[in-house]
Structure formats: C-alpha cells, structure tokens
Scaffold this motif. Structure first.
Motif, PDB file in Angstrom:
ATOM      1  N   SER A   1      47.331 -66.510 -67.063  1.00  0.00           N
ATOM      2  CA  SER A   1      46.412 -66.116 -68.128  1.00  0.00           C
ATOM      3  C   SER A   1      45.125 -66.928 -68.043  1.00  0.00           C
ATOM      4  O   SER A   1      45.023 -67.902 -67.289  1.00  0.00           O
ATOM      5  CB  SER A   1      47.067 -66.323 -69.490  1.00  0.00           C
ATOM      6  N   LEU A   2      44.117 -66.512 -68.832  1.00  0.00           N
ATOM      7  CA  LEU A   2      42.869 -67.261 -68.888  1.00  0.00           C
ATOM      8  C   LEU A   2      43.078 -68.569 -69.633  1.00  0.00           C
ATOM      9  O   LEU A   2      43.893 -68.657 -70.548  1.00  0.00           O
ATOM     10  CB  LEU A   2      41.789 -66.441 -69.591  1.00  0.00           C
ATOM     11  N   THR A   3      42.320 -69.579 -69.242  1.00  0.00           N
ATOM     12  CA  THR A   3      42.329 -70.870 -69.925  1.00  0.00           C
ATOM     13  C   THR A   3      40.888 -71.236 -70.277  1.00  0.00           C
ATOM     14  O   THR A   3      39.938 -70.539 -69.897  1.00  0.00           O
ATOM     15  CB  THR A   3      42.941 -71.964 -69.038  1.00  0.00           C
ATOM     16  N   GLN A   4      40.743 -72.342 -70.997  1.00  0.00           N
ATOM     17  CA  GLN A   4      39.410 -72.789 -71.361  1.00  0.00           C
ATOM     18  C   GLN A   4      38.581 -73.189 -70.139  1.00  0.00           C
ATOM     19  O   GLN A   4      37.355 -73.213 -70.186  1.00  0.00           O
ATOM     20  CB  GLN A   4      39.501 -73.972 -72.330  1.00  0.00           C
ATOM     21  N   LYS A   5      39.270 -73.480 -69.037  1.00  0.00           N
ATOM     22  CA  LYS A   5      38.572 -73.869 -67.814  1.00  0.00           C
ATOM     23  C   LYS A   5      38.263 -72.679 -66.910  1.00  0.00           C
ATOM     24  O   LYS A   5      37.672 -72.864 -65.839  1.00  0.00           O
ATOM     25  CB  LYS A   5      39.419 -74.885 -67.051  1.00  0.00           C
ATOM     26  N   SER A   6      38.648 -71.480 -67.316  1.00  0.00           N
ATOM     27  CA  SER A   6      38.376 -70.296 -66.498  1.00  0.00           C
ATOM     28  C   SER A   6      36.877 -70.062 -66.397  1.00  0.00           C
ATOM     29  O   SER A   6      36.126 -70.259 -67.368  1.00  0.00           O
ATOM     30  CB  SER A   6      39.052 -69.065 -67.106  1.00  0.00           C
ATOM     31  N   THR A   7      36.434 -69.647 -65.234  1.00  0.00           N
ATOM     32  CA  THR A   7      35.010 -69.431 -65.019  1.00  0.00           C
ATOM     33  C   THR A   7      34.551 -68.171 -65.725  1.00  0.00           C
ATOM     34  O   THR A   7      35.334 -67.247 -65.975  1.00  0.00           O
ATOM     35  CB  THR A   7      34.706 -69.304 -63.512  1.00  0.00           C
ATOM     36  N   ARG A   8      33.260 -68.141 -66.047  1.00  0.00           N
ATOM     37  CA  ARG A   8      32.699 -66.984 -66.731  1.00  0.00           C
ATOM     38  C   ARG A   8      32.789 -65.755 -65.832  1.00  0.00           C
ATOM     39  O   ARG A   8      32.472 -65.799 -64.648  1.00  0.00           O
ATOM     40  CB  ARG A   8      31.240 -67.259 -67.082  1.00  0.00           C
ATOM     41  N   GLY A   9      33.207 -64.638 -66.402  1.00  0.00           N
ATOM     42  CA  GLY A   9      33.385 -63.415 -65.641  1.00  0.00           C
ATOM     43  C   GLY A   9      34.803 -63.197 -65.156  1.00  0.00           C
ATOM     44  O   GLY A   9      35.098 -62.147 -64.567  1.00  0.00           O
ATOM     45  N   SER A  10      35.707 -64.160 -65.407  1.00  0.00           N
ATOM     46  CA  SER A  10      37.108 -64.000 -64.987  1.00  0.00           C
ATOM     47  C   SER A  10      37.767 -62.879 -65.800  1.00  0.00           C
ATOM     48  O   SER A  10      37.531 -62.745 -67.005  1.00  0.00           O
ATOM     49  CB  SER A  10      37.874 -65.306 -65.179  1.00  0.00           C
ATOM     50  N   ILE A  11      38.624 -62.095 -65.128  1.00  0.00           N
ATOM     51  CA  ILE A  11      39.285 -60.950 -65.759  1.00  0.00           C
ATOM     52  C   ILE A  11      40.781 -61.034 -65.519  1.00  0.00           C
ATOM     53  O   ILE A  11      41.224 -61.352 -64.415  1.00  0.00           O
ATOM     54  CB  ILE A  11      38.742 -59.618 -65.189  1.00  0.00           C
ATOM     55  N   ARG A  12      41.548 -60.774 -66.584  1.00  0.00           N
ATOM     56  CA  ARG A  12      42.996 -60.647 -66.485  1.00  0.00           C
ATOM     57  C   ARG A  12      43.415 -59.375 -67.214  1.00  0.00           C
ATOM     58  O   ARG A  12      42.831 -59.013 -68.237  1.00  0.00           O
ATOM     59  CB  ARG A  12      43.696 -61.861 -67.124  1.00  0.00           C
ATOM     60  N   TRP A  13      44.443 -58.698 -66.683  1.00  0.00           N
ATOM     61  CA  TRP A  13      44.880 -57.466 -67.328  1.00  0.00           C
ATOM     62  C   TRP A  13      46.363 -57.219 -67.104  1.00  0.00           C
ATOM     63  O   TRP A  13      46.954 -57.690 -66.139  1.00  0.00           O
ATOM     64  CB  TRP A  13      44.077 -56.271 -66.821  1.00  0.00           C
ATOM     65  N   ILE A  14      46.952 -56.483 -68.058  1.00  0.00           N
ATOM     66  CA  ILE A  14      48.339 -56.025 -67.979  1.00  0.00           C
ATOM     67  C   ILE A  14      48.371 -54.574 -68.435  1.00  0.00           C
ATOM     68  O   ILE A  14      47.832 -54.242 -69.491  1.00  0.00           O
ATOM     69  CB  ILE A  14      49.278 -56.869 -68.865  1.00  0.00           C
ATOM     70  N   ARG A  15      48.999 -53.728 -67.638  1.00  0.00           N
ATOM     71  CA  ARG A  15      49.135 -52.322 -68.028  1.00  0.00           C
ATOM     72  C   ARG A  15      50.565 -52.046 -68.456  1.00  0.00           C
ATOM     73  O   ARG A  15      51.512 -52.440 -67.791  1.00  0.00           O
ATOM     74  CB  ARG A  15      48.738 -51.395 -66.874  1.00  0.00           C
ATOM     75  N   ASP A  16      50.691 -51.338 -69.591  1.00  0.00           N
ATOM     76  CA  ASP A  16      51.984 -50.898 -70.105  1.00  0.00           C
ATOM     77  C   ASP A  16      51.878 -49.407 -70.382  1.00  0.00           C
ATOM     78  O   ASP A  16      51.478 -48.989 -71.461  1.00  0.00           O
ATOM     79  CB  ASP A  16      52.340 -51.675 -71.375  1.00  0.00           C
ATOM     80  N   GLY A  17      52.217 -48.593 -69.378  1.00  0.00           N
ATOM     81  CA  GLY A  17      52.075 -47.154 -69.530  1.00  0.00           C
ATOM     82  C   GLY A  17      50.613 -46.776 -69.648  1.00  0.00           C
ATOM     83  O   GLY A  17      49.784 -47.169 -68.830  1.00  0.00           O
ATOM     84  N   PRO A  18      50.233 -45.986 -70.651  1.00  0.00           N
ATOM     85  CA  PRO A  18      48.832 -45.595 -70.796  1.00  0.00           C
ATOM     86  C   PRO A  18      47.948 -46.723 -71.329  1.00  0.00           C
ATOM     87  O   PRO A  18      46.733 -46.633 -71.275  1.00  0.00           O
ATOM     88  CB  PRO A  18      48.892 -44.449 -71.811  1.00  0.00           C
TER      89      PRO A  18
END
Length: 592
Positions: free
Chosen positions: A379-396
């Motif tokens: 997951s993202l943290t406070q130290k993640s760089t600007r523009g970082s993306i995380r995602w999870i898909r659950d069906g639609p």
C-alpha cells in the motif's frame, strides 16, 4: 457431485488472477459475476448441508467428515485471501468493465421547441406556472385572514397572480442590487435612494406579503401538526405542494446528458428544529440539507429532495445509499448514465447495485467504510513518491489510491485503474517553482472533470441568490426554490438561444415579472441642436457680446487655438464659435 464441482470452482478461484473482463450482452447476469469474483456461495445450500451433517453425523464415515472439514478450511482460506489482497501498481494492466450502452429515455437537452422564441419570463413560468402561483395566492390569502383573525394590526387586500409575480420580481431585484436591509430599498430623500421598488409596490405591501406567504393551506397545516410524533406526520407538509411542482418541472423540460453529479446543498436557517441540521464544516452551521442531482455539463438541477432525518429511509441501507437511489429513477432517466459523487455517498454496495441497474458510478471514498480494501500489503505510505498509484479490482469495482500532495482514494465501476493520464503540478526545486508531470489514475481524472472545482450549479445559484434573513423556515425553502427555478430557466435559455449572459438574463426577467421595461434616453434629432446663449442675457446692452463667453471646443481641438464665444449648443452643452468667417457650430455637428 455438486460438492465436488464447488470444490473445483474454489480451487480455480484461488489460482485465478484478480482482473477479468465482462460480457457486453444486455442479459448478462450480474449475480453470477459477483459469485465469480467475490467467491461467495449459496448460504441456503450451505445451511442445508451443515444441518444434514449435524443430524446424521454418526452415519457419515470418518474419511468423508475429514474431507468436508478440509473443504470448509479451503473456503476460509479463500475469504482470508480476499481480505489481504495485495495492492497493484500502475505498471500492472487493469481491464475496465465493458461500457454500458447509453440509452436515455428521451433525447438529452431541453424538451422545448427550438423553433420557438423563449423569453426569460416564459421559461421561468415553466417552473412557477400560473396554476402554481394561483395556489400560492390562495394559501397566502388564507394565512393573512387567519393572522388578522388572531389580532394582527395591518391592512390587507387579497393578493392576485399578477401581483405575486411582481413580488417575485422584486425578490430577484433585491438579490441583484445589494442593500443592508429590506427597508433601504424604499428609503427616500437620500443619495442612496432607489426609485424602482416604489414603482412596483409599496414597502408595507411587500412586507405583508412576505409575512403571510404560504405554500400549503393553513387549515391543513393545523391537521398535520396534530399528528406530530406519529408516523403520519409529514415534516415537509408546508413546502410539499410547491416542491412537487418544481421537481416535476425540472424533469419535464430538460433531459440530462450522460454525466450526472450528486451534490449536497445547505440552506442556512435556525427554524424548525425537526429538520434543521447542525453542519460543523459549514460557515453557517445550522440549516436544511438538500440532496440534488445535476447535469455536470451545465449545472442544471434535474431533481432534489430535502433531508428530514434518517427515519425517512427505513430500508436499513443507510442515508447515503438511499439518498442517491431516491434521485435516480431508471424509468425517467433511462440507462447507461455515469453518476459522480463525493465520499459521503460512496460505498461498495451502492456502486455495485448501481452497476446492476446499468448505471456506472465513480466517487471518492472513506477507507474505514465497510467492504473497502484495508490491506497494507504494497500500500501507499507517507514516504511514497508523488504520482504513485495503487489499485485493487473486485469484479466491476476498482479501488484506487493515488499520492498527490496527500493520498487520494477513488473507486469506480466505469474506468480502468490507469490509462496513461498525466497531470501537471508545481514543485519546488532549488528555491524555484517548476511544473512537473505526474501519472494520474483514470477515475481521478474523470472525477476532477465532472465533480470537483467550482460546481456550475452552485456557482450559478450563488450569483444572484435571493436568500435573506427570515424567521420562517419554509420561506427559506421557498427562496431556494426561486433560485433553482431562475437558474434552470437561464440554463434552458442558454441551451436554446445562447445569446444572453446571466446578469442580462436576470435583468430582463425582473423587468418582465414586474411589468416594466428599461427606458432608454431619447435620441435627439438634428433640429434639437440649436445655438443658445452661454449665459443669461444681461440688461446692459454694452455687455451682451461678452456675458457668458467660454472657450470654443472646436477651435481648441482642431486648430489648437483659444477662441472665446458666447454661443453654445443646446443639446451638446459645449461652446462653439458662430461667426460669418468661422462657423465652428456647423463643423462640430458634421461628425454627429
């Protein structure tokens, strides 16, 4: 055999990838998709199997009991795996659901003839029709008679439809020309005197209409008040007649385009503690909450409702869920719409249920809400760089986290997680600010386009809002209905003709409601431009030619000479030479 088939499906779900595509067929069974992606099983079937096992446990061999316990353990493992899914990154490919076909119930846009010419007042009367205003007059007259019977000391004559339209015109005039109090609009013998209001109606008449303005009949109000504390009591009884008329008109004369926005509006008022709400984040903290459905392309109010308490939605799905569902009527709208909302409304159940109704949805969300992913894996943290993306898909449904200046959480049933979009942000580097490009998730880009920034609906409502201090809560709601009607009428006029700014539209609307027209200065003909003496003539014959002499403006402007003359133009009020060898009067007026 069924148990073996279910176990094989379990194993396939464990090994399968999270991303999937959807069939574009219209008769696609959404519940099957949920079963496939959420690893859910029929609770009825499970209960029957469990009961059978409990009742006949002594008849089942040990090997079969062991096999069944292993199956239950596998099911538990799947559920635990679902809760601890790892967040994916923008480099991972995500596939959006197949887009729903946009099938509006009517052709989007104004539902009025484009060939006809529509004046501002004719469009406004689509929402405040003569029948609706006639009902207002009837109830207002009944309220005034009731007040006089109780001993109120003011003169009253029954208000007519034409007079009430003029009253509404004055309400809009007061919203356009700002003064500190209502009485100031009729103040006389002052440099701040406004002559117009007194030509429409006297101050005392305006005030008595304001005091007695009523949308429901006072006798019916009394009957409804007797039911207070019971399920039959209607908290919005005093505004229902006009509110129903406005809502029907909003839907009848315009059909929205594909992108809709669910908005919350707040009308400040301290009256009626039953439906007034305390809003800590608002500048005026006590008032009424409206839920509004708007066309995000132009701000047109498609539908609205007043929040009166959680008990108005007894289904148990929650206020945010029911508020959105109450505004989306598939029979009226059609299907294939995209609905955007903020984090107050967004929940997985709402978005998946809308998807089953063939409505796409997108909105920011609060992570602590039920069924949203809370996994910390990648997951993202406070130290993640600007523009970082995380995602999870659950069906639609895809849930996306994006690191901008701070973390942004958005979910959608319309978009893929990332499609290569970028945004520009100012960043400080070596004591200088520079623009830098960062990747941006597709749901965030769409949300910013259709939802955030200055909402056109709220912006138009605030330009010439008619809200002002009043102790009657239902009159506050009436003033908001005027705002909605005038704003929607302007949007219709803009869609049909597009030749008038908002300020000009309101000025023309006020003129037509009040039954007046702007008086332009009369044009002077050439016969009006005649020479007259520059000063009053004196009885001293010797000074006739010198009295009132002033510099000739033509000689100064054209020849750069200073010449004085006793003559001036009657209309232009400028001094000009009038002599046999120098006719500046004639030369000056050639250019007019």
């Amino acid at each position: 055999m069924a148990r073996r088939t279910r176990k094989r499906a379990l194993q396939e779900n464990i090994d399968s990838e999270e991303e999937s595509t959807f069939s574009s067929e219209e008769d696609e069974d959404f519940e099957d998709e949920r079963l496939h992606f959420e690893d859910r099983f029929d609770p009825v079937e499970d209960n029957v199997t469990n009961n059978e096992c409990e009742d006949d446990s002594d008849k089942i061999p040990a090997a079969k009991r062991t096999k069944k316990s292993l199956s239950l353990k596998a099911e538990t493992v799947v559920k635990r795996a679902k809760k601890t899914l790892s967040w994916r990154e923008e480099t991972d490919v995500d596939v959006a659901p197949k887009p729903r076909r946009f099938l509006p119930a009517r052709e989007p846009g104004p539902q009025l003839s484009l060939a006809d010419s529509h004046s501002p007042v004719s469009l406004f009367k689509q929402f405040f029709s003569e029948s609706a205003v006639s009902n207002l007059c009837h109830n207002t007259n009944a309220q005034a008679a009731r007040a006089l019977a109780k001993g109120r000391k003011y003169s009253w004559t029954d208000v007519s439809v034409g007079e009430l339209y003029r009253y509404i015109g004055l309400v809009f005039y007061i919203a356009t020309v700002k003064m500190s109090s209502i009485a100031d609009y009729w103040r006389q013998h002052s440099i701040f005197t406004l002559p117009f209001p007194a030509t429409v109606m006297p101050r005392d008449r305006y005030r008595t209409i304001s005091w007695n303005l009523h949308m429901s009949h006072p006798d019916a109000d009394t009957e409804n008040d007797k039911k207070r504390g019971t399920a039959e009591h209607d908290r919005l009884f005093r505004v229902k007649p006009l509110m129903d008329t406005i809502r029907l008109a909003c839907k009848a004369f315009y059909h929205p385009r594909r992108n809709l926005a669910v908005k919350e509006r707040f009308v400040a008022s301290k009256g009626n503690a039953e439906i007034a709400r305390y809003m800590k984040a608002k500048p005026t903290k006590v008032g009424f909450k409206f839920f509004a459905l708007t066309d995000s392309s132009n701000g047109y109010t498609v539908d609205l409702s007043v929040y009166t308490g959680n008990d108005i939605f007894p289904t148990g799905n929650g206020l945010s869920y029911e508020a959105v569902m109450s505004l989306l009527d598939k029979k009226v709208l059609g299907s294939g719409y995209h609905v955007y909302m903020d984090d107050f409304y967004t929940s997985p159940k709402l978005l998946t249920d809308l998807f089953a109704m063939k409505f796409g949805a997108c909105g920011t969300y609060r992570e602590y809400r039920k069924d949203f992913p809370r996994s910390s894996s990648n997951s993202l943290t406070q130290k993640s760089t600007r523009g970082s993306i995380r995602w999870i898909r659950d069906g639609p449904l895809v849930c996306v986290k994006w690191m901008d200046k701070q973390e942004v959480s958005v979910c959608s049933t319309i978009h893929a997680a990332y499609k290569g979009d970028h945004v520009k942000r100012k960043v400080k580097a070596q004591d200088t600010w520079k623009k830098k490009t960062f990747p941006c998730p597709a749901p965030v880009t769409a949300y910013n386009q259709h939802m955030t920034g200055v909402d056109p609906s709220d912006q138009l409502l605030q330009y010439y809002t008619v809200k002002h201090k009043t102790m009657k809560w239902y009159r506050k709601v009436f003033l908001h209905f005027l705002d909605v009607a005038a704003t929607n009428a302007f949007i219709l006029h803009k869609e049909l003709h597009g030749n008038m700014m908002h300020k000009e539209f309101m000025e023309v609307l006020i003129e037509e409601l009040c039954g007046v027209s702007q008086k332009t200065a009369p044009k002077h003909t050439s016969s009006d431009h005649v020479p007259v003496p520059g000063a009053e003539l004196t009885s001293d014959v010797r000074n006739l030619a010198t009295t009132g002499r002033r510099m000739c403006v033509h000689c100064k402007a054209v020849h750069g000479k200073t010449q004085h003359t006793p003559w001036k133009c009657q209309v232009c009020d400028v001094h000009l030479c009038l002599q046999l060898n120098r006719n500046c009067f004639q030369e000056w007026h050639k250019g007019l």
